[in-house]
Design a protein around this motif. Structure first.
Motif, PDB file in Angstrom:
ATOM      1  N   LEU A  37       0.821  -1.204   0.000  1.00  0.00           N
ATOM      2  CA  LEU A  37       0.000   0.000   0.000  1.00  0.00           C
ATOM      3  C   LEU A  37       0.861   1.263   0.000  1.00  0.00           C
ATOM      4  CD1 LEU A  37      -2.750  -1.048   2.573  1.00  0.00           C
ATOM      5  CD2 LEU A  37      -2.859  -1.139   0.080  1.00  0.00           C
ATOM      6  N   LEU A  38       1.979   1.222   0.724  1.00  0.00           N
ATOM      7  CA  LEU A  38       2.872   2.387   0.760  1.00  0.00           C
ATOM      8  C   LEU A  38       3.436   2.705  -0.622  1.00  0.00           C
ATOM      9  CD1 LEU A  38       4.835   1.733   4.068  1.00  0.00           C
ATOM     10  CD2 LEU A  38       3.290   3.639   3.616  1.00  0.00           C
ATOM     11  N   GLN A  39       3.713   1.658  -1.403  1.00  0.00           N
ATOM     12  CA  GLN A  39       4.252   1.878  -2.747  1.00  0.00           C
ATOM     13  C   GLN A  39       3.246   2.556  -3.667  1.00  0.00           C
ATOM     14  OE1 GLN A  39       5.457  -2.059  -3.856  1.00  0.00           O
ATOM     15  NE2 GLN A  39       7.452  -1.918  -2.826  1.00  0.00           N
ATOM     16  N   LYS A  40       1.975   2.432  -3.357  1.00  0.00           N
ATOM     17  CA  LYS A  40       0.939   3.086  -4.155  1.00  0.00           C
ATOM     18  C   LYS A  40       0.735   4.549  -3.756  1.00  0.00           C
ATOM     19  CE  LYS A  40      -1.909  -0.883  -5.440  1.00  0.00           C
ATOM     20  NZ  LYS A  40      -1.943  -0.557  -6.872  1.00  0.00           N
ATOM     21  N   VAL A  41       1.308   4.927  -2.609  1.00  0.00           N
ATOM     22  CA  VAL A  41       1.087   6.284  -2.096  1.00  0.00           C
ATOM     23  C   VAL A  41       2.344   7.140  -2.167  1.00  0.00           C
ATOM     24  CG1 VAL A  41       0.372   7.632  -0.085  1.00  0.00           C
ATOM     25  CG2 VAL A  41      -0.749   5.459  -0.586  1.00  0.00           C
ATOM     26  N   TYR A  42       3.526   6.543  -1.896  1.00  0.00           N
ATOM     27  CA  TYR A  42       4.759   7.326  -1.790  1.00  0.00           C
ATOM     28  C   TYR A  42       5.803   6.844  -2.794  1.00  0.00           C
ATOM     29  CZ  TYR A  42       2.709   8.586   2.718  1.00  0.00           C
ATOM     30  OH  TYR A  42       1.862   9.026   3.710  1.00  0.00           O
ATOM     31  N   ARG A  43       6.586   7.805  -3.309  1.00  0.00           N
ATOM     32  CA  ARG A  43       7.716   7.457  -4.156  1.00  0.00           C
ATOM     33  C   ARG A  43       8.812   6.780  -3.339  1.00  0.00           C
ATOM     34  NH1 ARG A  43       6.004  12.405  -6.476  1.00  0.00           N
ATOM     35  NH2 ARG A  43       5.676  12.235  -8.742  1.00  0.00           N
ATOM     36  N   ASN A  44       8.958   7.220  -2.088  1.00  0.00           N
ATOM     37  CA  ASN A  44       9.918   6.618  -1.168  1.00  0.00           C
ATOM     38  C   ASN A  44       9.133   5.998  -0.016  1.00  0.00           C
ATOM     39  OD1 ASN A  44      12.016   5.889   0.477  1.00  0.00           O
ATOM     40  ND2 ASN A  44      13.055   7.873   0.405  1.00  0.00           N
ATOM     41  N   PRO A  45       8.688   4.745  -0.170  1.00  0.00           N
ATOM     42  CA  PRO A  45       7.796   4.152   0.838  1.00  0.00           C
ATOM     43  C   PRO A  45       8.469   3.932   2.191  1.00  0.00           C
ATOM     44  CG  PRO A  45       8.432   2.517  -0.807  1.00  0.00           C
ATOM     45  CD  PRO A  45       8.922   3.834  -1.301  1.00  0.00           C
ATOM     46  N   ASN A  46       9.785   3.713   2.217  1.00  0.00           N
ATOM     47  CA  ASN A  46      10.457   3.459   3.490  1.00  0.00           C
ATOM     48  C   ASN A  46      10.425   4.677   4.407  1.00  0.00           C
ATOM     49  OD1 ASN A  46      11.140   0.826   2.714  1.00  0.00           O
ATOM     50  ND2 ASN A  46      13.036   1.504   1.741  1.00  0.00           N
ATOM     51  N   THR A  75       1.174  11.883  -6.957  1.00  0.00           N
ATOM     52  CA  THR A  75       0.001  12.722  -7.201  1.00  0.00           C
ATOM     53  C   THR A  75      -1.049  11.891  -7.926  1.00  0.00           C
ATOM     54  OG1 THR A  75       0.813  13.503  -9.348  1.00  0.00           O
ATOM     55  CG2 THR A  75       1.487  14.743  -7.378  1.00  0.00           C
ATOM     56  N   PRO A  76      -2.324  12.295  -7.878  1.00  0.00           N
ATOM     57  CA  PRO A  76      -3.353  11.535  -8.592  1.00  0.00           C
ATOM     58  C   PRO A  76      -3.075  11.389 -10.077  1.00  0.00           C
ATOM     59  CG  PRO A  76      -4.355  13.061  -7.049  1.00  0.00           C
ATOM     60  CD  PRO A  76      -2.897  13.375  -7.053  1.00  0.00           C
ATOM     61  N   ALA A  77      -2.284  12.315 -10.636  1.00  0.00           N
ATOM     62  CA  ALA A  77      -2.011  12.251 -12.072  1.00  0.00           C
ATOM     63  C   ALA A  77      -0.900  11.275 -12.417  1.00  0.00           C
ATOM     64  CB  ALA A  77      -1.642  13.646 -12.592  1.00  0.00           C
ATOM     65  N   ASP A  78      -0.208  10.721 -11.432  1.00  0.00           N
ATOM     66  CA  ASP A  78       0.913   9.819 -11.699  1.00  0.00           C
ATOM     67  C   ASP A  78       0.477   8.416 -12.091  1.00  0.00           C
ATOM     68  OD1 ASP A  78       2.974  11.670 -11.276  1.00  0.00           O
ATOM     69  OD2 ASP A  78       2.803  11.436  -9.101  1.00  0.00           O
ATOM     70  N   GLY A  79      -0.780   8.089 -11.855  1.00  0.00           N
ATOM     71  CA  GLY A  79      -1.298   6.793 -12.294  1.00  0.00           C
ATOM     72  C   GLY A  79      -0.746   5.611 -11.555  1.00  0.00           C
ATOM     73  N   LYS A  80      -0.673   5.656 -10.219  1.00  0.00           N
ATOM     74  CA  LYS A  80      -0.162   4.565  -9.412  1.00  0.00           C
ATOM     75  C   LYS A  80      -1.258   3.854  -8.616  1.00  0.00           C
ATOM     76  CE  LYS A  80       4.171   4.912 -10.479  1.00  0.00           C
ATOM     77  NZ  LYS A  80       4.917   3.786 -11.091  1.00  0.00           N
ATOM     78  N   LYS A 112     -13.881  15.429 -12.372  1.00  0.00           N
ATOM     79  CA  LYS A 112     -14.460  14.283 -11.678  1.00  0.00           C
ATOM     80  C   LYS A 112     -13.472  13.132 -11.605  1.00  0.00           C
ATOM     81  CE  LYS A 112     -17.823  12.292  -9.536  1.00  0.00           C
ATOM     82  NZ  LYS A 112     -18.242  12.777  -8.200  1.00  0.00           N
ATOM     83  N   LYS A 113     -12.705  12.929 -12.674  1.00  0.00           N
ATOM     84  CA  LYS A 113     -11.701  11.867 -12.670  1.00  0.00           C
ATOM     85  C   LYS A 113     -10.627  12.154 -11.624  1.00  0.00           C
ATOM     86  CE  LYS A 113     -12.232  10.676 -17.577  1.00  0.00           C
ATOM     87  NZ  LYS A 113     -11.540  10.566 -18.887  1.00  0.00           N
ATOM     88  N   PHE A 114     -10.227  13.414 -11.538  1.00  0.00           N
ATOM     89  CA  PHE A 114      -9.229  13.787 -10.544  1.00  0.00           C
ATOM     90  C   PHE A 114      -9.766  13.570  -9.129  1.00  0.00           C
ATOM     91  CE2 PHE A 114      -7.089  16.693  -7.693  1.00  0.00           C
ATOM     92  CZ  PHE A 114      -5.752  16.549  -8.042  1.00  0.00           C
ATOM     93  N   ASP A 115     -11.037  13.886  -8.912  1.00  0.00           N
ATOM     94  CA  ASP A 115     -11.646  13.693  -7.595  1.00  0.00           C
ATOM     95  C   ASP A 115     -11.698  12.212  -7.228  1.00  0.00           C
ATOM     96  OD1 ASP A 115     -13.260  14.722  -5.267  1.00  0.00           O
ATOM     97  OD2 ASP A 115     -14.759  13.423  -6.192  1.00  0.00           O
ATOM     98  N   ASP A 119      -8.224  11.178  -6.194  1.00  0.00           N
ATOM     99  CA  ASP A 119      -7.865  11.754  -4.898  1.00  0.00           C
ATOM    100  C   ASP A 119      -8.529  10.992  -3.755  1.00  0.00           C
ATOM    101  OD1 ASP A 119      -6.567  13.916  -3.348  1.00  0.00           O
ATOM    102  OD2 ASP A 119      -8.636  14.461  -2.864  1.00  0.00           O
ATOM    103  N   ARG A 120      -9.786  10.604  -3.941  1.00  0.00           N
ATOM    104  CA  ARG A 120     -10.488   9.851  -2.903  1.00  0.00           C
ATOM    105  C   ARG A 120      -9.903   8.447  -2.755  1.00  0.00           C
ATOM    106  NH1 ARG A 120     -16.912  10.446  -3.123  1.00  0.00           N
ATOM    107  NH2 ARG A 120     -16.571   9.390  -1.116  1.00  0.00           N
ATOM    108  N   CYS A 121      -9.480   7.853  -3.864  1.00  0.00           N
ATOM    109  CA  CYS A 121      -8.844   6.535  -3.786  1.00  0.00           C
ATOM    110  C   CYS A 121      -7.524   6.621  -3.027  1.00  0.00           C
ATOM    111  CB  CYS A 121      -8.605   5.976  -5.186  1.00  0.00           C
ATOM    112  SG  CYS A 121     -10.117   5.516  -6.074  1.00  0.00           S
ATOM    113  N   ARG A 122      -6.788   7.698  -3.260  1.00  0.00           N
ATOM    114  CA  ARG A 122      -5.526   7.870  -2.534  1.00  0.00           C
ATOM    115  C   ARG A 122      -5.783   8.045  -1.040  1.00  0.00           C
ATOM    116  NH1 ARG A 122      -2.550  11.704  -0.338  1.00  0.00           N
ATOM    117  NH2 ARG A 122      -0.261  11.503  -0.390  1.00  0.00           N
ATOM    118  N   LYS A 123      -6.790   8.793  -0.664  1.00  0.00           N
ATOM    119  CA  LYS A 123      -7.125   8.965   0.752  1.00  0.00           C
ATOM    120  C   LYS A 123      -7.547   7.637   1.379  1.00  0.00           C
ATOM    121  CE  LYS A 123      -8.505  13.820   0.353  1.00  0.00           C
ATOM    122  NZ  LYS A 123      -9.614  14.798   0.452  1.00  0.00           N
ATOM    123  N   PHE A 124      -8.198   6.801   0.578  1.00  0.00           N
ATOM    124  CA  PHE A 124      -8.573   5.472   1.058  1.00  0.00           C
ATOM    125  C   PHE A 124      -7.324   4.655   1.400  1.00  0.00           C
ATOM    126  CE2 PHE A 124      -9.243   0.972   0.173  1.00  0.00           C
ATOM    127  CZ  PHE A 124     -10.374   0.684   0.922  1.00  0.00           C
TER     128      PHE A 124
END
Length: 323
Positions: A49-58, A65-70, A88-91, A94-99
């Motif tokens: 999950l950290l790899q989906k949120v941060y470039r440096n998960p450690n 960002t939501p535009a990075d497609g991760k 709407k796509k950006f929203d 963003d909500r998926c990232r907060k999840f």
């Protein structure tokens, strides 16, 4: 609502995440899970999950960002072919990232310092503790702490740990030269192992290892016992004595844990000898008190001895026989 495209996109994103959580939850609810594997899978899920949120998960720095497609290839493909507005796509992203951030926070609450200390258990598996390249005892402070709590000599436990893979060829001790992969079965044998002098030379170390595997990892097994209690002590049997209830639960738990079917259960000659009219007799505890049934704490050997000497033997004692 079920036909809403936005909801479909949310479900597309959440489905693999939920499946990972369900798989891990099922592992924690198992009857005899491997603690080392459970903690490893929990840590792997957090890293995923950290790899989906941060470039440096450690270090949890430089979030995507939501535009990075991760957030998943399937979600990105469906968003690309969607007729929704860009805002709407950006929203949605963003909500998926907060999840994901909230999911990571929930895992962090379950991986505290106490939980991480349990990682030493992986070094007690036969594959590691019998290896010539196992970690030194000095690198396992948890074992030293457990030895102190049991009032064991620390040097004695350290020597047993070092000698476990050096002085004894364990392949010769087990039938077919197959060392059991189950750590509890292995350490139970080690506990009663005797050297040429008839000494239990690994008693302290084996006791620490077995106690470590007795630590409950979840309440799943306890809840199963509660279900057995409600099935046994019904309204029609509301006066069932506590010792009898305990004995019945011990038998049910033993048969459930070892996958023994009641239809295939064979009554031993020892049980038949104990099933006499004496098992219904009650013994007085103190002068002037009502007679009480015997407790179920007596072992099978004690029951057998008492019966052979002609003493009374309660049904609770018979039901508490170890199989």
């Amino acid at each position: 609502m079920l036909c809403d495209e936005v909801n479909k996109l949310y479900l597309t994103f959440a489905l693999p995440i939920i499946q990972n959580f369900e798989s891990l939850n099922a592992a924690f609810q198992a009857t005899n899970p491997d603690p080392s594997k459970l903690f490893k899978e929990l840590e792997d899920l957090r890293t995923f999950l950290l790899q989906k949120v941060y470039r440096n998960p450690n270090e949890r720095k430089n979030p995507w960002t939501p535009a990075d497609g991760k957030l998943g290839d399937k979600l990105e493909f469906d968003l690309k072919n969607s007729i929704l507005a860009p805002e709407k796509k950006f929203d949605i992203k963003d909500r998926c990232r907060k999840f994901l951030v909230e999911a990571i926070n929930q895992i962090d609450k379950r991986i505290d310092k106490t939980t991480m200390k349990m990682s030493y258990i992986k070094n007690l598996t036969p594959a590691i503790c019998l290896s010539q390249v196992k970690p030194p005892f000095s690198n396992l402070p948890e074992l030293g702490q457990l030895a102190k709590e049991e009032n064991y000599d620390l040097q004695t436990v350290a020597n047993q740990y070092d000698q476990l893979s050096m002085k004894t060829d364990w392949r010769e001790e087990f039938p077919g030269s197959a060392i059991p992969s189950d750590p509890v079965a292995f350490w139970t044998y080690v506990l009663y192992y005797e050297n040429a002098a008839g000494e239990h030379c690994y008693r302290e170390l084996a006791t620490i290892a077995i106690n470590s595997y007795c630590i409950p990892l979840s309440t799943a097994f306890v809840e199963r016992v509660f279900s057995h209690v409600t099935n046994v002590k019904t309204k029609a049997r509301n006066k069932l004595h506590t010792s009898s209830l305990e004995a019945i639960l011990r038998i049910r738990s033993h048969m459930f844990t070892n996958a023994i079917c009641y239809q295939n259960f064979e009554v031993t000659d020892k049980m038949l000898r104990l099933f006499t009219s004496d098992m219904y007799k009650r013994k007085p505890t103190r002068a002037g008190e009502d007679p009480q049934p015997s407790t179920s704490s007596a072992s099978s050997s004690n029951v057998s001895t008492a019966t052979e000497e002609g003493e009374d033997c309660s049904i609770e004692e018979i039901l508490s026989i170890d199989f």
